[in-house]
Structure formats: structure tokens, C-alpha cells
Design a protein around this motif. Structure first.
Motif, PDB file in Angstrom:
ATOM      1  N   HIS A 163       2.269   2.535   2.818  1.00  0.00           N
ATOM      2  CA  HIS A 163       2.151   3.194   4.149  1.00  0.00           C
ATOM      3  C   HIS A 163       3.245   2.413   5.012  1.00  0.00           C
ATOM      4  CE1 HIS A 163      -1.623   4.425   2.767  1.00  0.00           C
ATOM      5  NE2 HIS A 163      -2.292   3.356   3.109  1.00  0.00           N
TER       6      HIS A 163
ATOM      7  N   GLU B 218       2.884  12.784  10.685  1.00  0.00           N
ATOM      8  CA  GLU B 218       2.981  13.630   9.420  1.00  0.00           C
ATOM      9  C   GLU B 218       4.118  14.220   8.978  1.00  0.00           C
ATOM     10  OE1 GLU B 218      -1.111  15.578  11.364  1.00  0.00           O
ATOM     11  OE2 GLU B 218       0.618  16.898  11.302  1.00  0.00           O
ATOM     12  N   HIS B 219       5.351  14.038   9.752  1.00  0.00           N
ATOM     13  CA  HIS B 219       6.798  14.748   9.289  1.00  0.00           C
ATOM     14  C   HIS B 219       7.609  13.667  10.073  1.00  0.00           C
ATOM     15  CE1 HIS B 219      10.055  17.239   8.092  1.00  0.00           C
ATOM     16  NE2 HIS B 219      10.578  16.936   9.354  1.00  0.00           N
TER      17      HIS B 219
ATOM     18  N   SER C  45       0.864  -1.251   0.144  1.00  0.00           N
ATOM     19  CA  SER C  45       0.013   0.073  -0.243  1.00  0.00           C
ATOM     20  C   SER C  45       0.934   1.393  -0.012  1.00  0.00           C
ATOM     21  CB  SER C  45      -0.901  -0.093   1.286  1.00  0.00           C
ATOM     22  OG  SER C  45      -0.109  -0.106   2.294  1.00  0.00           O
TER      23      SER C  45
ATOM     24  N   PHE D 177       1.300   7.398   6.505  1.00  0.00           N
ATOM     25  CA  PHE D 177       0.599   6.941   5.537  1.00  0.00           C
ATOM     26  C   PHE D 177       1.422   7.652   4.191  1.00  0.00           C
ATOM     27  CE2 PHE D 177      -2.385   4.865   7.848  1.00  0.00           C
ATOM     28  CZ  PHE D 177      -2.843   5.710   9.119  1.00  0.00           C
ATOM     29  N   ARG D 178       0.912   6.863   3.148  1.00  0.00           N
ATOM     30  CA  ARG D 178       1.522   7.067   1.951  1.00  0.00           C
ATOM     31  C   ARG D 178       1.598   8.576   1.436  1.00  0.00           C
ATOM     32  NH1 ARG D 178       0.056   4.053  -4.025  1.00  0.00           N
ATOM     33  NH2 ARG D 178       2.020   5.102  -5.046  1.00  0.00           N
ATOM     34  N   ASN D 179       0.503   9.419   1.680  1.00  0.00           N
ATOM     35  CA  ASN D 179       0.608  10.652   1.242  1.00  0.00           C
ATOM     36  C   ASN D 179       1.641  11.629   2.106  1.00  0.00           C
ATOM     37  OD1 ASN D 179      -0.859  10.495   3.847  1.00  0.00           O
ATOM     38  ND2 ASN D 179      -2.474  11.963   2.749  1.00  0.00           N
ATOM     39  N   ALA D 180       1.766  11.090   3.443  1.00  0.00           N
ATOM     40  CA  ALA D 180       2.857  11.779   4.198  1.00  0.00           C
ATOM     41  C   ALA D 180       4.337  11.500   4.018  1.00  0.00           C
ATOM     42  CB  ALA D 180       2.569  11.713   5.683  1.00  0.00           C
ATOM     43  N   ASN D 181       4.741  10.041   3.590  1.00  0.00           N
ATOM     44  CA  ASN D 181       5.735   9.717   3.590  1.00  0.00           C
ATOM     45  C   ASN D 181       6.272   9.662   2.067  1.00  0.00           C
ATOM     46  OD1 ASN D 181       5.212   7.483   1.879  1.00  0.00           O
ATOM     47  ND2 ASN D 181       4.690   6.344   3.711  1.00  0.00           N
ATOM     48  N   PHE D 182       5.564  10.406   0.991  1.00  0.00           N
ATOM     49  CA  PHE D 182       5.923  10.280  -0.411  1.00  0.00           C
ATOM     50  C   PHE D 182       7.392  11.115  -0.556  1.00  0.00           C
ATOM     51  CE2 PHE D 182       5.557  11.909  -4.488  1.00  0.00           C
ATOM     52  CZ  PHE D 182       5.572  10.697  -5.300  1.00  0.00           C
ATOM     53  N   HIS D 183       7.553  12.217   0.028  1.00  0.00           N
ATOM     54  CA  HIS D 183       8.752  12.781  -0.269  1.00  0.00           C
ATOM     55  C   HIS D 183       9.889  12.666   0.449  1.00  0.00           C
ATOM     56  CE1 HIS D 183       6.297  15.213  -3.476  1.00  0.00           C
ATOM     57  NE2 HIS D 183       5.390  15.352  -2.493  1.00  0.00           N
TER      58      HIS D 183
END
Length: 448
Positions: free
Chosen positions: A45, A99-100, A43, A62-68
Motif C-alpha cells: 500500500h 483510486e487513480h 504490504s 491500496f495495493r489493488n489500486a496502485n498495482f499498474h
């Protein structure tokens, strides 16, 4: 659900109440700890445990937070996270929704780095107008780095290969830890006073942000700008940037690259000298060809003009040109020789003596050939002038009179070419090669 005297919750209801209480009561928090049990399912995450010596907490990012976030963390990494404290009902676990995420310690260091960079930039410490050019041919090179690190070996190897003419002065300093900044500041002030260097390399090998922190010191940056000679920084790897890099007169991506920027390639210098010598020889040859064509042109004009006076003028002009050519060539050769002597003096300090001797011999040979060619061409020009003078002398009418002929003029001064032009008793004037005679016609004969 309720019963007399008691309130009964289902597990789901209580879990929801706990979750709401925790999330409402606790704001987003910063937490530091060591990662363990890191996993990344398909997924995208991230799930891991954040722990220290006394406790541990489950974490989800989650993926949207760790993407970068790069690079991806791993077990054993010490990290700093900003997270929302939450309650995961399906497992009944307290967990952090991250979140970070950043490496522990680097966040504060990076903020300190950016703050110092901004303040010094506002002062104008990094302005390009303050940057000094590196010397093209350094007489001596200073190096400030650790005496035992790989950086000094790379620098010395590169300088020995590219530019062995300049001595290298090493000022060893610690390049990591609390003792490094004052040692570097002292070296930047003392090295130009103790050694005749005209450029300094400040270098160290790669490392983490903490390892390189000595080069983010304000005192080091100001010492670089105050150094008596230009400073080039070669710190870490190409991606590493420090405050010292901004303050330096030039930044190189690595210690080896710094040595390459400071030291010209001796092979290129030798090639440049050879090219200058070739251009010098070609210039002399072109000048000789121009003067020869000019002499040929003057000779052709001299041949086309008859009066002896012009012949004398052209001969005098030829002598003047001869003198000017000799003077010009002498002056040019003297200037070239002086230039070569300057180059020889520079090479004496930078190149093997045998190379200078060889180039001096080549110059002497070229000079001898030049004088020999000039003498031959001038001799040929003099010979052509003598031949032209002989031709002009043979065409002089007085030369014909010298062979026994005379010119007869009547009383009006007209030249007589036919006996029928005169009568018996007429007075004549005879012009001889030397002197004149007055005569009178007593008899006239005509050719049949």
C-alpha cells in the motif's frame, strides 16, 4: 449512552457517524497537489500527504489500486488523484482513499492528444496512401530543429559519417513553448522554397509530454502533409510518440535514427558500384566464351562437310558472325559505356573525382583487353578456315589430273580401270586436266 437533556456518544460512535456523513455527502473527487512523506511498506500500500501552499491532506492508495501505476511516484511530484473522501477512525484523521493517480497536467494533455489524433485520423491525414517514399540518394537534406540542441549535433555527425555528399540546410526553430508551432509551420513551408532539398528531417531531443507538445499541434501536422518534399520525424526518444509522427511520411525513433534513414551509407554505395563493375566484366567474359564456343562449333561442322560450295557458305557465314560479334560487342560496349557515363555523372555530383577517374581507367583497360582477345580469337578462326580450304583442295580429283593423269571412258561413258574391259578398235574418250581427247585402241597390254 444518554443522560437527561443530552445525547452522549463514544469516540468510536462519533467517528463512525463522521465517516458516514463525509462519505455519503461527498462524491469521488479529483484533487491536484504535491506528494510528500511518501511511504510504501511491505504490504504494497502507498501512504503519502497531498499538499499545496495553504493545506495538506493524508492519502492512502491500496495495493489493488496502485498495482499498474508506473513509475512509482516520489516526494515532490505534482499529481492528480481521483479519490473518495473518508475519515480514518484510529487516528481521527480526514483522508483521501485514492483510486487513480497520474502526473498533473498529463491527463488533460493525453486526452487532448487522443482527441486530436482520432479526429485527424478520421480525416485520412495519417493514411498510408498519402505517405511519400524518401529519396534513395538525396541531393540535399533539410533539417528543422533547434540550432543549439543536442539533436542537431547528432544529426550532423551522422550525416557527415554516412553521406557527406549531400549538403545539409538547417532551418533553426524553437522546439518548445507557444512560439514553436507557428515557427515549425513556417519552416516546413519555406525551407523547400529557399533550398534545393528533396527531404526534410523534423527533430528534437527527448523531454516530457509538455516539452514535446509543440509537435502535437494540428497546424504542424497539416504543414507536414502539405510540405513540398517528404518529411521524416525524429522526435524525442523511442517511446515518445507525437501527432507529427503520425502525419510524417516516416517516423524514426530518435533524431540520430532519422539521419540514418535519410542518408545511405557511402561505403555501401561504393560496394554496390564495385559489384556492378564485377558483374559487367563477368557478363562480357561469358558472352565472349559463348561466341568462342559457337565459332568452334561452326568450324567443326565446316571441317565435316566436303563440297566447296558449303565451304564458301560457311566462310560467308563466319564473316557475318564476325561482323555481328563486332557489332554486338560494339553496341554492348557502347551501352555499358553510356551506363558507366551515367554512373560517372551521378558520382561526379556525389563522390570524390578521383574515384571516377580510377573507375574510368579500369573500364579502358578492360575494353582494351576485350578487343585484344577478340582479335586473337578471330585470327585463329581465320587460320583454321584457311587450313580447311587447303585440305579440301588437295582432295579435289582435278588436282590429280593436273599431275599428268587422265580418266579413260568407253563409248557408254564407263570409267575404264582395267585393260581387259576394252577391245582393240574400241573408241575411247580421255579426260585430261584441261580438255578431252578421242582415241581408238590399237594394241592392248595387261599387267602381269
Amino acid at each position: 449512552m444518554s443522560a437527561p437533556g443530552r445525547t452522549i456518544y463514544t469516540v468510536s460512535e462519533l467517528a463512525d457517524i463522521l465517516r458516514a456523513l463525509i462519505e455519503d455527502a461527498l462524491p469521488r473527487v479529483w484533487v491536484q497537489g504535491e506528494i510528500s512523506n511518501f511511504s510504501r511498506p511491505s504490504s504494497g500500500h502507498w501512504y503519502f500527504t497531498l499538499k499545496d501552499a495553504q493545506a495538506q491532506l493524508r492519502c492512502a492508495m491500496f495495493r489493488n489500486a496502485n498495482f499498474h501505476i508506473r513509475p512509482q511516484p516520489k516526494d515532490g511530484d505534482e499529481v492528480l488523484v481521483r479519490a473518495q473522501v473518508s475519515f480514518y477512525s484510529p487516528r481521527g484523521d480526514l483522508q483521501l482513499i485514492c483510486e487513480h493517480l497520474e502526473p498533473a497536467g498529463e491527463g488533460a494533455l493525453l486526452r487532448a492528444f487522443e482527441a486530436l489524433k482520432k479526429r485527424l485520423a478520421a480525416e485520412g491525414l495519417f493514411d498510408e496512401a498519402h505517405k511519400r517514399a524518401l529519396p534513395r540518394l538525396p541531393r540535399a537534406i533539410g533539417v528543422i530543429t533547434s540550432a543549439s540542441g543536442a539533436a542537431i549535433q547528432d544529426i550532423l555527425t551522422t550525416l557527415a559519417r554516412r553521406y557527406p555528399l549531400a549538403p545539409v540546410w538547417l532551418y533553426p526553430v524553437p522546439v518548445q513553448g507557444a512560439s514553436a508551432p507557428p515557427a515549425i509551420v513556417h519552416a516546413l513551408r519555406e525551407l523547400p522554397q529557399r533550398a534545393p532539398v528533396d527531404v526534410v528531417i523534423l527533430a528534437r531531443g527527448g523531454g516530457s509530454l509538455e516539452d514535446l507538445w509543440a509537435f502535437n499541434d494540428e497546424a504542424v501536422a497539416r504543414a507536414i502533409r502539405a510540405c513540398a518534399v517528404p518529411v521524416i520525424c525524429g522526435i524525442g526518444h523511442e517511446v515518445d510518440v507525437t501527432i507529427a509522427d503520425f502525419a510524417a511520411d516516416l517516423r524514426a525513433p530518435t533524431p540520430t535514427a532519422a539521419a540514418e534513414r535519410v542518408a545511405p551509407d557511402i561505403a555501401d554505395l561504393d560496394t554496390g558500384i564495385r559489384q556492378q563493375q564485377a558483374r559487367l566484366h563477368h557478363a562480357i567474359e561469358r558472352r565472349m566464351e559463348t561466341q568462342i564456343r559457337r565459332l568452334d562449333s561452326l568450324d567443326a561442322r565446316l571441317q565435316a562437310q566436303h563440297p566447296a560450295r558449303r565451304m564458301q557458305d560457311r566462310a560467308q557465314r563466319l564473316d557475318e558472325l564476325h561482323g555481328r560479334i563486332i557489332q554486338s560487342m560494339t553496341t554492348r560496349i557502347a551501352a555499358l559505356r553510356q551506363g558507366l557515363h551515367r554512373l560517372a555523372a551521378q558520382l561526379q555530383a556525389r563522390a570524390p573525382a578521383t574515384q571516377i577517374v580510377l573507375r574510368q581507367r579500369r573500364l579502358d583497360t578492360a575494353q582494351a583487353r576485350l578487343h585484344g582477345a577478340l582479335r586473337r580469337h578471330l585470327a585463329n578462326a581465320d587460320l583454321r578456315c584457311q587450313r580447311a580450304a587447303s585440305v579440301l583442295a588437295s582432295l579435289d580429283p582435278r588436282a590429280v589430273l593436273a599431275r599428268g593423269y587422265a580418266i579413260a571412258l568407253d563409248a557408254q561413258g564407263h570409267v575404264l580401270s582395267d585393260a581387259a574391259q576394252a577391245r582393240i578398235g574400241d573408241a575411247l574418250r580421255l579426260i585430261l586436266a584441261r580438255g578431252e581427247l578421242d582415241a581408238r585402241i590399237e594394241q592392248r597390254r595387261s599387267d602381269h
